[in-house]
Design a protein around this motif. Structure first.
Motif, PDB file in Angstrom:
ATOM      1  N   GLN A  70     116.530  62.864  44.277  1.00 56.07           N
ATOM      2  CA  GLN A  70     116.467  63.061  43.046  1.00 56.07           C
ATOM      3  C   GLN A  70     116.140  61.860  42.287  1.00 56.07           C
ATOM      4  N   SER A  71     116.878  60.715  43.009  1.00 55.93           N
ATOM      5  CA  SER A  71     116.620  59.199  42.605  1.00 55.93           C
ATOM      6  C   SER A  71     115.151  59.209  42.797  1.00 55.93           C
ATOM      7  N   VAL A  72     114.824  59.337  44.212  1.00 56.32           N
ATOM      8  CA  VAL A  72     113.371  58.667  44.517  1.00 56.32           C
ATOM      9  C   VAL A  72     112.351  59.610  43.563  1.00 56.32           C
ATOM     10  N   ASP A  73     112.600  60.892  43.504  1.00 60.09           N
ATOM     11  CA  ASP A  73     111.389  61.627  42.456  1.00 60.09           C
ATOM     12  C   ASP A  73     111.646  60.968  41.137  1.00 60.09           C
ATOM     13  N   GLU A  74     112.673  60.530  40.505  1.00 62.66           N
ATOM     14  CA  GLU A  74     112.755  60.080  39.295  1.00 62.66           C
ATOM     15  C   GLU A  74     112.043  58.648  39.213  1.00 62.66           C
ATOM     16  N   ALA A  75     112.250  58.057  40.267  1.00 61.14           N
ATOM     17  CA  ALA A  75     111.533  56.468  40.490  1.00 61.14           C
ATOM     18  C   ALA A  75     110.141  56.732  40.534  1.00 61.14           C
ATOM     19  N   LEU A  76     109.659  57.615  41.295  1.00 62.75           N
ATOM     20  CA  LEU A  76     108.167  58.207  41.411  1.00 62.75           C
ATOM     21  C   LEU A  76     107.369  58.441  39.919  1.00 62.75           C
ATOM     22  N   LEU A  77     108.215  59.371  39.284  1.00 64.05           N
ATOM     23  CA  LEU A  77     107.799  59.814  38.153  1.00 64.05           C
ATOM     24  C   LEU A  77     107.622  58.842  37.053  1.00 64.05           C
ATOM     25  N   LEU A  78     108.733  57.903  37.149  1.00 69.24           N
ATOM     26  CA  LEU A  78     108.847  56.725  36.061  1.00 69.24           C
ATOM     27  C   LEU A  78     107.908  55.769  36.269  1.00 69.24           C
ATOM     28  N   LYS A  79     107.433  55.341  37.358  1.00 71.82           N
ATOM     29  CA  LYS A  79     106.267  54.689  37.877  1.00 71.82           C
ATOM     30  C   LYS A  79     104.993  55.172  37.315  1.00 71.82           C
ATOM     31  N   ARG A  80     104.650  56.446  37.897  1.00 73.26           N
ATOM     32  CA  ARG A  80     103.464  57.075  37.315  1.00 73.26           C
ATOM     33  C   ARG A  80     103.341  57.225  36.055  1.00 73.26           C
ATOM     34  N   LYS A  81     104.308  57.649  35.178  1.00 70.95           N
ATOM     35  CA  LYS A  81     104.125  57.498  33.743  1.00 70.95           C
ATOM     36  C   LYS A  81     103.807  56.243  33.167  1.00 70.95           C
ATOM     37  N   SER A  82     104.626  55.380  33.746  1.00 71.63           N
ATOM     38  CA  SER A  82     104.387  53.976  33.098  1.00 71.63           C
ATOM     39  C   SER A  82     102.834  53.222  33.193  1.00 71.63           C
ATOM     40  N   GLU A  83     102.367  53.800  34.355  1.00 77.59           N
ATOM     41  CA  GLU A  83     101.199  53.335  34.704  1.00 77.59           C
ATOM     42  C   GLU A  83     100.213  54.086  33.715  1.00 77.59           C
ATOM     43  N   GLU A  84     100.416  55.334  33.365  1.00 75.81           N
ATOM     44  CA  GLU A  84      99.575  56.034  32.351  1.00 75.81           C
ATOM     45  C   GLU A  84      99.802  55.329  31.081  1.00 75.81           C
ATOM     46  N   VAL A  85     100.921  55.142  30.618  1.00 77.82           N
ATOM     47  CA  VAL A  85     101.045  54.611  29.139  1.00 77.82           C
ATOM     48  C   VAL A  85     100.578  53.137  29.051  1.00 77.82           C
ATOM     49  N   LEU A  86     100.517  52.311  30.092  1.00 76.28           N
ATOM     50  CA  LEU A  86     100.057  51.124  29.950  1.00 76.28           C
ATOM     51  C   LEU A  86      98.832  51.008  29.421  1.00 76.28           C
ATOM     52  N   LYS A 104     120.413  51.907  24.227  1.00 77.48           N
ATOM     53  CA  LYS A 104     118.879  51.100  23.770  1.00 77.48           C
ATOM     54  C   LYS A 104     118.779  49.924  25.164  1.00 77.48           C
ATOM     55  N   SER A 105     119.673  49.102  25.367  1.00 76.67           N
ATOM     56  CA  SER A 105     119.593  48.112  26.150  1.00 76.67           C
ATOM     57  C   SER A 105     119.234  48.506  27.538  1.00 76.67           C
ATOM     58  N   THR A 106     120.060  49.452  28.048  1.00 79.63           N
ATOM     59  CA  THR A 106     119.958  50.144  29.336  1.00 79.63           C
ATOM     60  C   THR A 106     118.439  50.922  29.695  1.00 79.63           C
ATOM     61  N   VAL A 107     118.112  51.605  28.552  1.00 81.56           N
ATOM     62  CA  VAL A 107     116.758  52.275  28.845  1.00 81.56           C
ATOM     63  C   VAL A 107     115.789  51.289  28.675  1.00 81.56           C
ATOM     64  N   GLY A 108     116.024  50.246  27.568  1.00 78.48           N
ATOM     65  CA  GLY A 108     114.993  49.159  27.531  1.00 78.48           C
ATOM     66  C   GLY A 108     114.832  48.328  28.629  1.00 78.48           C
ATOM     67  N   LYS A 109     115.861  48.127  29.414  1.00 79.15           N
ATOM     68  CA  LYS A 109     115.558  47.180  30.792  1.00 79.15           C
ATOM     69  C   LYS A 109     114.885  48.049  31.663  1.00 79.15           C
ATOM     70  N   ILE A 110     115.065  49.301  31.799  1.00 72.34           N
ATOM     71  CA  ILE A 110     114.182  50.111  32.831  1.00 72.34           C
ATOM     72  C   ILE A 110     112.736  50.256  32.280  1.00 72.34           C
ATOM     73  N   MET A 111     112.618  50.461  31.195  1.00 71.32           N
ATOM     74  CA  MET A 111     111.187  50.613  30.664  1.00 71.32           C
ATOM     75  C   MET A 111     110.413  49.091  30.825  1.00 71.32           C
ATOM     76  N   SER A 112     111.042  47.894  30.517  1.00 77.14           N
ATOM     77  CA  SER A 112     110.233  46.856  30.660  1.00 77.14           C
ATOM     78  C   SER A 112     109.856  46.672  31.963  1.00 77.14           C
ATOM     79  N   GLU A 113     110.898  46.983  32.913  1.00 78.51           N
ATOM     80  CA  GLU A 113     110.634  46.625  34.253  1.00 78.51           C
ATOM     81  C   GLU A 113     109.517  47.349  34.828  1.00 78.51           C
ATOM     82  N   VAL A 114     109.439  48.467  34.493  1.00 74.12           N
ATOM     83  CA  VAL A 114     108.190  49.368  35.231  1.00 74.12           C
ATOM     84  C   VAL A 114     107.034  49.143  34.306  1.00 74.12           C
TER      85      VAL A 114
END
Length: 299
Positions: A70-86, A104-114
């Motif tokens: 599940q963690s791997v799937d989430e990470a891949l989906l997050l990365k793919r979505k970030s590439e589309e949004v960029l 906000k801070s926890t989610v923000g750090k994840i978003m900034s990283e990807v």
């Protein structure tokens, strides 16, 4: 009131925003928080006077395997979505708004990283500018108004930059001038049920949250009561955000009966999805409007 320190600290690093490498390269600007690189597992452990000992291996249960997948799937989906949004973001900043404790801070750090963006917490920047260790102390020594003035100065300076994810304070939305600054980028409202917020805050305590800190009483009841009052005061202001991310909606789609079962990655993925939809929709609207203006001008 002196707020120049904020501008100076930010301006001296403006040129490097979004250009530094996230890992192993240039350091992020002061105020940004980076997710630490994964620790490298040791190849072997050598006991004194003996041969190297192979590293211990822990046998994973089936539940552990499921969590890993599940963690791997989430990470891949997050990365793919970030590439589309960029592509659609085009360097615009993202401002996360919402009640205290909404993540906000926890989610923000994840978003900034990807996204390869830099991360800032506006509360932390105010603390640095004022030279005090916490928002609670600023409220106590000075006043809420003093804090809000410095908060506006921080957002003003950040709004002139690009490629940032900014976690704002819960009350940043109450000043119209702050919306003027945040509208230079994209604003995202993390909408969390009050019950979930009260449970989170009661669990960790209210000492760091001056608007909630109470000398006595049941922590959950006191937190819920105060949050309800703040939500009534700020509800319309939060609704000014470009994007609303409802944790109840995410939980419902995933079949959860409690938003606390959602992971920060779940929320980050939904935030990026909503941002993408918003930008695409408004890009299409602008193109249609420009086309109509051009048509009229040629008549």
């Amino acid at each position: 009131m002196e707020t120049g320190g904020v501008g100076l600290a930010l301006q001296t690093r403006a040129a490097g925003f979004g250009t530094g490498r996230r890992r192993g390269g240039l350091q992020s600007p002061i105020g940004s928080l980076r997710v630490a690189d994964p620790a490298v597992a040791p190849v072997a452990v050598k006991a004194r006077g003996s041969k190297p000992v192979a590293p211990l291996r822990v046998k994973k249960s089936s539940a552990g395997h499921e969590n890993l997948h599940q963690s791997v799937d989430e990470a891949l989906l997050l990365k793919r979505k970030s590439e589309e949004v960029l592509f659609y973001l085009n360097g615009r900043c993202i401002y996360l708004v919402g009640m205290m404790g909404s993540g906000k801070s926890t989610v923000g750090k994840i978003m900034s990283e990807v996204l390869g963006y830099s991360f800032f917490d506006s509360d932390k920047l105010v603390e640095q500018a004022v030279g005090m260790p916490s928002v609670a102390q600023i409220f106590k020594v000075h006043s809420e108004a003093f804090f809000r003035d410095n908060e506006s100065s921080v957002l003003r300076d950040l709004s002139s930059m690009r490629k940032l994810v900014v976690a704002t304070g819960g009350g940043a939305v109450i000043r119209p001038v702050n919306w003027k600054y945040m509208k230079k980028g994209l604003s995202v409202w993390l909408d969390v049920p009050l019950d979930a917020l009260a449970r989170r805050i009661a669990k960790v305590g209210t000492a760091s949250r001056p608007l909630l800190d109470q000398p006595s009483g049941d922590p959950y009841t006191m937190a819920f009561s105060k949050l309800s009052m703040l939500a009534e005061q700020r509800g319309d202001a939060y609704a000014n955000a470009d994007v609303r991310v409802s944790l109840e909606e995410i939980a419902s789609k995933q079949g959860h009966d409690d938003v606390c079962k959602l992971t920060p990655t779940d929320i980050a993925i939904e935030s990026l999805h909503k941002i993408e939809n918003f930008v695409i929709e408004h890009t299409a609207d602008k193109a249609a409007s420009d086309s109509e203006v051009q048509r009229i001008q040629t008549l």
